[in-house]
Design a protein around this motif. Sequence first.
Motif, short mmCIF file in Angstrom:
data_model
loop_
_atom_site.label_atom_id
_atom_site.label_comp_id
_atom_site.label_asym_id
_atom_site.label_seq_id
_atom_site.Cartn_x
_atom_site.Cartn_y
_atom_site.Cartn_z
N GLN A 11 0.82 -1.21 0.00
CA GLN A 11 0.00 0.00 0.00
C GLN A 11 0.86 1.26 0.00
OE1 GLN A 11 -2.91 -0.13 -0.79
NE2 GLN A 11 -3.81 -2.01 -0.03
N TRP A 12 1.97 1.23 0.71
CA TRP A 12 2.87 2.38 0.77
C TRP A 12 3.36 2.77 -0.63
CZ3 TRP A 12 3.78 5.86 4.36
CH2 TRP A 12 4.91 6.69 4.25
N ALA A 13 3.69 1.76 -1.42
CA ALA A 13 4.16 2.02 -2.78
C ALA A 13 3.01 2.41 -3.71
CB ALA A 13 4.88 0.78 -3.34
N TYR A 14 1.80 2.01 -3.37
CA TYR A 14 0.62 2.32 -4.19
C TYR A 14 0.10 3.73 -3.89
CZ TYR A 14 -3.77 1.23 -6.60
OH TYR A 14 -4.84 1.20 -7.47
N CYS A 15 -0.18 3.97 -2.60
CA CYS A 15 -0.60 5.29 -2.11
C CYS A 15 -0.34 5.32 -0.61
CB CYS A 15 -2.07 5.56 -2.40
SG CYS A 15 -2.63 7.15 -1.73
N ALA A 16 0.59 6.14 -0.18
CA ALA A 16 0.99 6.20 1.22
C ALA A 16 -0.17 6.59 2.14
CB ALA A 16 2.16 7.17 1.40
N ARG A 17 -1.15 7.29 1.59
CA ARG A 17 -2.30 7.66 2.42
C ARG A 17 -3.09 6.46 2.91
NH1 ARG A 17 -5.27 13.18 0.56
NH2 ARG A 17 -3.52 14.53 1.07
N THR A 172 -1.60 9.71 -3.84
CA THR A 172 -0.95 9.23 -5.05
C THR A 172 -1.19 10.21 -6.20
OG1 THR A 172 -0.82 7.43 -6.66
CG2 THR A 172 -2.95 7.80 -5.67
N ALA A 173 -0.23 10.32 -7.06
CA ALA A 173 -0.37 11.16 -8.25
C ALA A 173 -1.23 10.47 -9.31
CB ALA A 173 1.01 11.48 -8.83
N VAL A 174 -1.43 9.17 -9.17
CA VAL A 174 -2.24 8.40 -10.12
C VAL A 174 -3.68 8.38 -9.60
CG1 VAL A 174 -2.47 6.19 -11.34
CG2 VAL A 174 -0.21 6.99 -10.62
N ARG A 175 -4.44 9.37 -9.98
CA ARG A 175 -5.80 9.55 -9.44
C ARG A 175 -6.76 8.41 -9.78
NH1 ARG A 175 -3.71 12.52 -6.02
NH2 ARG A 175 -3.96 14.76 -6.09
N ALA A 176 -6.50 7.68 -10.83
CA ALA A 176 -7.37 6.55 -11.17
C ALA A 176 -7.41 5.52 -10.04
CB ALA A 176 -6.89 5.89 -12.46
N CYS A 178 -7.68 6.16 -6.97
CA CYS A 178 -8.58 6.65 -5.93
C CYS A 178 -10.01 6.13 -6.12
CB CYS A 178 -8.58 8.18 -5.92
SG CYS A 178 -6.94 8.90 -5.63
N ALA A 179 -10.40 5.86 -7.36
CA ALA A 179 -11.78 5.46 -7.65
C ALA A 179 -12.18 4.17 -6.95
CB ALA A 179 -11.97 5.33 -9.16
N GLU A 180 -11.24 3.24 -6.74
CA GLU A 180 -11.56 1.96 -6.11
C GLU A 180 -11.00 1.84 -4.70
OE1 GLU A 180 -10.18 -1.18 -8.63
OE2 GLU A 180 -11.66 -0.75 -10.18
N CYS A 181 -10.61 2.95 -4.11
CA CYS A 181 -9.97 2.93 -2.80
C CYS A 181 -11.00 2.83 -1.67
CB CYS A 181 -9.12 4.19 -2.62
SG CYS A 181 -8.28 4.27 -1.02
N ASP A 189 -9.18 16.43 -0.58
CA ASP A 189 -8.32 17.24 -1.44
C ASP A 189 -8.09 16.59 -2.81
OD1 ASP A 189 -6.80 15.21 -0.21
OD2 ASP A 189 -4.95 16.33 -0.45
N VAL A 190 -8.49 15.34 -2.97
CA VAL A 190 -8.28 14.63 -4.23
C VAL A 190 -9.39 14.97 -5.22
CG1 VAL A 190 -8.24 12.35 -5.30
CG2 VAL A 190 -6.95 12.77 -3.21
#
Length: 191
Positions: A11-17, A172-176, A178-181, A189-190
């Motif tokens: 997850q850290w490598a995918y999106c640290a949040r 993550t800079a890859v906003r796509a 976020c849709a399935e998070c 903020d996203v």
Amino acid sequence: MGPIPVTDLKQWAYCARVVYYHRVLPGAGQATWKMREALAAQDMIERLEMRRGLREYGWEGAGRRFGLWLADEGLGLNGKLDLLLVREGEGAVVDFKLTSGEMGDNHRMQLSGYAVLVEAALGLRVNTAFMYRIPDDRVFEFVVTEAWKRRVSEAVRAIRELQETAWCPEATAVRARCAECEYVNYCGDVW
């Protein structure tokens, strides 16, 4: 603070949040449909994998250990490895994934974390890892380099710091992604 699960490295490598919400605000997220389906698929694949040969891994004749729980206090890591292949003092880690995508750095980080954990907890040398993509029975091989093992240590330190300071990292800079998070409703903020 307790050990860090190897899945948090992914997850850290995918999106640290995701790690932030999981470690600092436990219980905030909702399991997604894909997460629930992955657990069911994993049980099925373990049963099938027992009957298959190891030719696609190039590890014919190796021993197999499924669902192996590992922990190492010195590393501060723990996790349940899907499959460990063992032969002559070396191991190869295998992670089953219910995905249609290619192997990403998040998968490489998780596989490297398992490799480091196997080396520390079991004393086996691990330089090879595999991602088994469940939907199409495809196997991806990954060479676990010393650089990836260092990245694991760096991520563990960063996650510890995040826990101690409750610092919320950038999304993550890859906003796509976020849709399935499972934490989609927490990142105002996203959107």
